[in-house]
Design a protein around this motif. Structure first.
Motif, PDB file in Angstrom:
ATOM      1  N   THR A 156       0.829  -1.206   0.000  1.00  0.00           N
ATOM      2  CA  THR A 156       0.000   0.000   0.000  1.00  0.00           C
ATOM      3  C   THR A 156       0.865   1.259   0.000  1.00  0.00           C
ATOM      4  O   THR A 156       0.635   2.201  -0.770  1.00  0.00           O
ATOM      5  CB  THR A 156      -0.916   0.015   1.234  1.00  0.00           C
ATOM      6  N   LYS A 157       1.893   1.281   0.864  1.00  0.00           N
ATOM      7  CA  LYS A 157       2.794   2.437   0.925  1.00  0.00           C
ATOM      8  C   LYS A 157       3.557   2.610  -0.384  1.00  0.00           C
ATOM      9  O   LYS A 157       3.796   3.742  -0.845  1.00  0.00           O
ATOM     10  CB  LYS A 157       3.782   2.275   2.083  1.00  0.00           C
ATOM     11  N   GLN A 160       1.297   4.259  -2.951  1.00  0.00           N
ATOM     12  CA  GLN A 160       1.120   5.676  -2.630  1.00  0.00           C
ATOM     13  C   GLN A 160       2.367   6.478  -2.988  1.00  0.00           C
ATOM     14  O   GLN A 160       2.276   7.577  -3.552  1.00  0.00           O
ATOM     15  CB  GLN A 160       0.795   5.825  -1.137  1.00  0.00           C
ATOM     16  N   ARG A 163       2.740   6.952  -6.816  1.00  0.00           N
ATOM     17  CA  ARG A 163       1.827   7.981  -7.332  1.00  0.00           C
ATOM     18  C   ARG A 163       2.373   9.385  -7.047  1.00  0.00           C
ATOM     19  O   ARG A 163       2.264  10.291  -7.868  1.00  0.00           O
ATOM     20  CB  ARG A 163       0.436   7.805  -6.728  1.00  0.00           C
ATOM     21  N   LYS A 164       2.956   9.563  -5.874  1.00  0.00           N
ATOM     22  CA  LYS A 164       3.526  10.876  -5.533  1.00  0.00           C
ATOM     23  C   LYS A 164       4.753  11.177  -6.390  1.00  0.00           C
ATOM     24  O   LYS A 164       4.975  12.323  -6.791  1.00  0.00           O
ATOM     25  CB  LYS A 164       3.880  10.922  -4.051  1.00  0.00           C
ATOM     26  N   SER A 193       5.580  16.237  -1.380  1.00  0.00           N
ATOM     27  CA  SER A 193       4.541  15.938  -2.336  1.00  0.00           C
ATOM     28  C   SER A 193       3.558  17.066  -2.503  1.00  0.00           C
ATOM     29  O   SER A 193       2.604  16.941  -3.234  1.00  0.00           O
ATOM     30  CB  SER A 193       3.792  14.688  -1.907  1.00  0.00           C
ATOM     31  N   VAL A 205      -7.587   5.309  -8.848  1.00  0.00           N
ATOM     32  CA  VAL A 205      -7.179   4.630  -7.624  1.00  0.00           C
ATOM     33  C   VAL A 205      -8.082   3.433  -7.422  1.00  0.00           C
ATOM     34  O   VAL A 205      -9.298   3.556  -7.400  1.00  0.00           O
ATOM     35  CB  VAL A 205      -7.262   5.582  -6.408  1.00  0.00           C
ATOM     36  N   GLU A 210      -7.355   4.118  -0.242  1.00  0.00           N
ATOM     37  CA  GLU A 210      -6.289   4.956  -0.793  1.00  0.00           C
ATOM     38  C   GLU A 210      -6.877   6.212  -1.378  1.00  0.00           C
ATOM     39  O   GLU A 210      -6.285   7.276  -1.335  1.00  0.00           O
ATOM     40  CB  GLU A 210      -5.532   4.190  -1.883  1.00  0.00           C
ATOM     41  N   ASN A 211      -8.055   6.091  -1.970  1.00  0.00           N
ATOM     42  CA  ASN A 211      -8.698   7.243  -2.591  1.00  0.00           C
ATOM     43  C   ASN A 211      -8.986   8.309  -1.549  1.00  0.00           C
ATOM     44  O   ASN A 211      -8.755   9.491  -1.767  1.00  0.00           O
ATOM     45  CB  ASN A 211      -9.989   6.800  -3.274  1.00  0.00           C
ATOM     46  N   THR A 213      -7.462   8.549   1.325  1.00  0.00           N
ATOM     47  CA  THR A 213      -6.195   9.018   1.882  1.00  0.00           C
ATOM     48  C   THR A 213      -5.543  10.029   0.971  1.00  0.00           C
ATOM     49  O   THR A 213      -4.999  11.024   1.416  1.00  0.00           O
ATOM     50  CB  THR A 213      -5.238   7.818   2.089  1.00  0.00           C
ATOM     51  N   SER A 214      -5.589   9.782  -0.358  1.00  0.00           N
ATOM     52  CA  SER A 214      -4.898  10.654  -1.290  1.00  0.00           C
ATOM     53  C   SER A 214      -5.523  12.028  -1.382  1.00  0.00           C
ATOM     54  O   SER A 214      -4.912  12.965  -1.856  1.00  0.00           O
ATOM     55  CB  SER A 214      -4.892  10.009  -2.682  1.00  0.00           C
ATOM     56  N   GLU A 224       3.302  12.169   4.678  1.00  0.00           N
ATOM     57  CA  GLU A 224       3.351  12.620   3.298  1.00  0.00           C
ATOM     58  C   GLU A 224       4.099  13.940   3.171  1.00  0.00           C
ATOM     59  O   GLU A 224       4.660  14.240   2.129  1.00  0.00           O
ATOM     60  CB  GLU A 224       1.934  12.784   2.750  1.00  0.00           C
TER      61      GLU A 224
END
Length: 270
Positions: A156-157, A160, A163-164, A193, A205, A210-211, A213-214, A224
């Motif tokens: 998961t990390k 993320q 994507r960043k 980020s 996503v 995650e959606n 979170t982002s 982040e």
């Protein structure tokens, strides 16, 4: 077994895995609309509907997954992706888990880069065979596993972080923030980020958590907020930028220069 240079394919959609792959992105230039259209054309020629490619890979139509290898072999040369495949190995735990060597590598690297004081021990625990097995099953991750512990947390990390990296790279390019000097190029990243919010690069996503979170704001003290103050994340961003500009021919030959990235570290105020 044969694996592909797609980013964490088994844990997200085929489309996202291709969009966030250093290899695919740098050769097809998927950060702009023209490059994305080339990618969509490749998928169409392979006979993969875009709707299916946006589904989590684990839930794609079985007949599409079965013919993926043959279709990639058939069309990779036409789109300049000759080195899309490489030899790897996978760990299968019953019906619960399917992890490739690259999956574990990305996951452990992401755990080591986390801000936790015991990140090393967390990563070491995740490599425990029993932990890998127990985190492989379930219905939380696309390919099973827990979002909060072990390999599942690392995957998961890693998604993320990637994507960043992509969004921040696009922001630097769009704002023309990379300065060329006589002997090298450099760019300065202010507190991470936050740069990524200015980018027009969009992706889907696959995981609802995650959606949510982002969409959160990056604030001082959050993980982040200073992601690029860590060496591995900053190095991967530099590699993405180098691959991106070498792929489009702008940083090749006499135009080739070393790239220096400077990132603010809010913890030490340096």
């Amino acid at each position: 077994d044969t694996d592909y240079r797609f980013f964490l394919l088994r844990h997200q959609s085929l489309l996202n895995a291709m969009l966030h792959s250093n290899y695919v992105a740098s050769r097809l230039q998927v950060w702009n609309n023209q490059g994305k259209q080339v990618l969509y054309e490749m998928l169409a020629k392979m006979g993969f509907p875009l709707e299916e490619c946006q589904q989590p890979y684990a839930f794609m139509a079985p007949h599409l997954k079965r013919k993926l290898r043959d279709k990639i072999s058939e069309y990779k040369g036409e789109f300049g992706l000759d080195k899309l495949e490489y030899t790897s190995f996978q760990r299968v735990t019953g019906y619960n888990s399917l992890l490739s060597a690259s999956d574990v590598s990305y996951a452990i690297a992401a755990l080591l880069e986390s801000e936790s004081a015991d990140s090393f021990h967390t990563a070491l625990e995740a490599l425990n065979p029993k932990a890998i097995s127990s985190n492989g099953g379930g219905s939380v991750l696309v390919n099973g596993g827990s979002l909060t512990s072990g390999i599942g947390s690392g995957i998961t990390k890693a998604m993320q972080l990637q994507r960043k990296i992509v969004a921040t790279a696009m922001s630097l390019v769009e704002r023309k923030a990379i300065i060329r000097l006589r002997h090298f190029r450099y760019a300065f990243i202010a507190c991470t980020s936050q740069e990524a919010k200015d980018s027009s690069f969009q992706t889907t996503v696959d995981n609802p958590e995650e959606n949510s979170t982002s969409s959160k704001e990056t604030t001082p003290g959050s993980e982040e907020y200073h992601i690029f103050s860590r060496p591995l994340a900053l190095t991967r961003l530099a590699h993405w930028l180098m691959d991106m500009h070498r792929g489009n021919g702008k940083w090749t030959g006499s135009k080739n220069r070393p790239l220096v990235l400077c990132a603010e570290n809010p913890i030490t105020s340096t």
